[in-house]
Design a protein around this motif. Structure first.
Motif, mmCIF file in Angstrom:
data_model
loop_
_atom_site.group_PDB
_atom_site.id
_atom_site.type_symbol
_atom_site.label_atom_id
_atom_site.label_comp_id
_atom_site.label_asym_id
_atom_site.label_seq_id
_atom_site.Cartn_x
_atom_site.Cartn_y
_atom_site.Cartn_z
ATOM 1 N N UNK A 173 0.829 -1.210 0.000
ATOM 2 C CA UNK A 173 0.000 0.000 0.000
ATOM 3 C C UNK A 173 0.858 1.253 0.000
ATOM 4 N N UNK A 174 0.274 2.385 -0.430
ATOM 5 C CA UNK A 174 0.971 3.668 -0.287
ATOM 6 C C UNK A 174 1.185 3.993 1.188
ATOM 7 N N UNK A 175 2.155 4.847 1.469
ATOM 8 C CA UNK A 175 2.422 5.226 2.854
ATOM 9 C C UNK A 175 1.274 6.003 3.464
ATOM 10 N N UNK A 176 1.105 5.844 4.764
ATOM 11 C CA UNK A 176 -0.005 6.481 5.470
ATOM 12 C C UNK A 176 -0.001 7.994 5.319
ATOM 13 N N UNK A 182 -6.947 8.338 3.657
ATOM 14 C CA UNK A 182 -8.364 7.994 3.793
ATOM 15 C C UNK A 182 -8.672 6.682 3.081
ATOM 16 N N UNK A 183 -8.114 6.503 1.873
ATOM 17 C CA UNK A 183 -8.316 5.258 1.136
ATOM 18 C C UNK A 183 -7.763 4.067 1.908
ATOM 19 N N UNK A 184 -6.624 4.275 2.561
ATOM 20 C CA UNK A 184 -5.991 3.201 3.314
ATOM 21 C C UNK A 184 -6.817 2.822 4.535
ATOM 22 N N UNK A 218 -10.019 3.103 4.758
ATOM 23 C CA UNK A 218 -11.193 2.390 4.245
ATOM 24 C C UNK A 218 -10.809 0.980 3.792
ATOM 25 N N UNK A 219 -9.626 0.849 3.211
ATOM 26 C CA UNK A 219 -9.219 -0.457 2.670
ATOM 27 C C UNK A 219 -9.012 -1.494 3.775
ATOM 28 N N UNK A 220 -8.526 -1.069 4.931
ATOM 29 C CA UNK A 220 -8.271 -2.034 5.994
ATOM 30 C C UNK A 220 -9.553 -2.711 6.461
ATOM 31 N N UNK A 221 -10.719 -2.078 6.198
ATOM 32 C CA UNK A 221 -11.986 -2.696 6.584
ATOM 33 C C UNK A 221 -12.276 -3.956 5.762
ATOM 34 N N UNK A 222 -11.622 -4.094 4.601
ATOM 35 C CA UNK A 222 -11.831 -5.245 3.734
ATOM 36 C C UNK A 222 -10.773 -6.325 3.955
ATOM 37 N N UNK A 261 -2.915 6.711 14.759
ATOM 38 C CA UNK A 261 -4.329 6.865 14.392
ATOM 39 C C UNK A 261 -4.832 5.634 13.655
ATOM 40 N N UNK A 262 -4.003 5.118 12.738
ATOM 41 C CA UNK A 262 -4.417 3.947 11.967
ATOM 42 C C UNK A 262 -4.647 2.748 12.877
#
Length: 456
Positions: free
Chosen positions: A306-309, A317-319, A321-325, A345-346
């Motif tokens: 993944x791209x860096x936080x 924001x995309x990251x 959301x992606x962790x929910x999947x 935060x993540x």
């Protein structure tokens, strides 16, 4: 061999049964949220805790100003709220909420209302119960702008406005449960490799599959999500698919992707000028089946780089959301930087469902005072993810992915810490699938049920 195969079949049968039961549990939880939302919209607004705090404080302040002109301000006892400027309260509110017993009247039986509360006509139960919205977990509204003492955002909101915000939060929870249902019914496992910029995420993925397939540099270089899967899922053919729309993607439909060569992979990963949504990389793992994470003979596994936080707010924001999947989060920490604010935060956000996070502290070879670095990082993990800290021997690893790649290229295998990390990741993903794949969904659903019971 027959006994081993029988045990494996039996374990798969038990796991499938747990999946079915959890699926039903999630559907029932979603129905409950829909009922609460319908009640909130059409019958009576659900009283969110902060609204009670504001009303109680306003009543107390009004009473105090009219009847206590000669009393000093120190005589008033201010109820706790998220408007408090005390930094420790804000920190507590941001912490992940453990499972808890619902409050009852017995919890407040020894608490006497103050004289100010009695004169103001404030219901003692309204003050004593649901005073702190940080007691909520997944149904907590994101009101961080009102944490500052000079902000009166919540005090200016009508009850109907708070009810609308709460209704939006309920719908977000419903959508998240839909994602959990999709994860539980999906027989494969997805591993998201994430972390801050330049933490060595791509290097780690390369080291795990023993191939320099993903580009890496001293500068941040990953601009989009790159999903690495075993080539057996593509008829044994190694190739890269650049995907404009993941929702429409099918490897059997050439109109849903663009096939790119390995020579162009670096430019696309670093620039992504065509704005692809994701890359899907089919490759052969260089491990044997007994050691491979991708080609393991048990379940299909995808490694997602993944791209860096902290690259920019959109990708962050995309990251989130992606962790929910995702079933398993592998969080890569740069040993030189420890956990940044964006990383913290993540992890706090992911901790709402994932009690166990697999953490890789990379570039540990560059640290001179290794004992001090390890102690400081473990102290951070203890605060951010207590259950991860409790199982740190299995879930927290101090390694050097770059050294592992160098050892592989030189034909040596001296990186024992990396080998142990691989073994633990394989065990966590494949052998402990209830903990890594099902437990997060169960945890989220239980937090929803506790929150609704707490608000009832």
């Amino acid at each position: 061999m027959n006994a081993s195969h029988h045990d494996q079949v039996q374990q798969q049968r038990i796991f499938a049964d747990k999946c079915r039961r959890l699926h039903t549990y999630l559907l029932n939880t979603k129905s409950l949220l829909q009922e609460v939302g319908e009640y909130n919209r059409t019958k009576w607004p659900v009283h969110y805790p902060l609204a009670r705090i504001v009303r109680a404080n306003q009543q107390l302040a009004s009473s105090a100003s009219s009847s206590s002109m000669h009393q000093t301000s120190s005589g008033l006892r201010r109820t706790n709220s998220m408007l408090n400027s005390d930094s420790t309260l804000v920190d507590d509110a941001m912490a992940p909420i453990p499972l808890r017993r619902t409050m009852t009247a017995d919890d407040f039986s020894d608490s006497e209302p103050t004289s100010e509360e009695l004169r103001a006509g404030v219901d003692p139960n309204a003050v004593g119960r649901l005073l702190d919205p940080s007691d909520l977990s997944v149904l907590k509204l994101d009101l961080r702008l009102s944490y500052h003492s000079d902000s009166d955002v919540m005090g200016s909101l009508e009850e109907s406005s708070i009810a609308r915000l709460f209704d939006e939060r309920l719908m977000q929870c419903e959508m998240h449960i839909d994602k959990l249902i999709a994860r539980v019914t999906d027989k494969s496992s997805k591993i998201l490799v994430t972390g801050d910029l330049n933490a060595g995420k791509s290097t780690l993925v390369n080291a795990l599959i023993r191939k320099d397939i993903l580009p890496f540099d001293q500068q941040p270089c990953t601009m989009l999500f790159c999903e690495v899967v075993d080539a057996s899922l593509n008829g044994g053919i190694e190739e890269v698919h650049a995907i404009p729309n993941m929702a429409a993607y099918s490897r059997d439909d050439v109109s849903t992707f663009v096939k790119i060569s390995m020579n162009d992979l670096e430019d696309i990963v670093m620039e992504n000028s065509d704005h692809y949504q994701q890359l899907k990389i089919y490759t052969n793992d260089c491990h044997s089946d007994k050691q491979s994470l991708l080609h393991n003979g048990v379940v299909d596994v995808a490694l997602i780089d993944s791209p860096g936080l902290n690259r920019d707010s959109l990708k962050t924001t995309q990251l989130f959301a992606r962790q929910e999947e995702i079933d398993v989060v592998v969080f890569v920490v740069n040993a030189e930087n420890h956990f940044t604010l964006s990383g913290q935060d993540f992890l706090l956000n992911a901790g709402k469902e994932k009690a166990h996070i697999f953490i890789v502290v990379n570039r540990f070879d560059a640290i001179r005072r290794k004992d001090r670095c390890e102690r400081m990082i473990l102290d951070q993990i203890r605060e951010l993810s207590p259950l991860t800290y409790e199982e740190r021997g299995e879930l927290v690893h101090f390694v050097s992915a770059h050294e592992k790649l160098a050892d592989q290229q030189n034909g040596t295998f001296e990186a024992t810490s990396f080998a142990n990390m691989e073994k633990c990741l394989r065990s966590f993903t494949l052998e402990q699938r209830f903990k890594s794949k099902l437990a997060p969904a169960q945890r989220y659903a239980m937090n929803v049920l506790y929150d609704t019971q707490y608000l009832a």
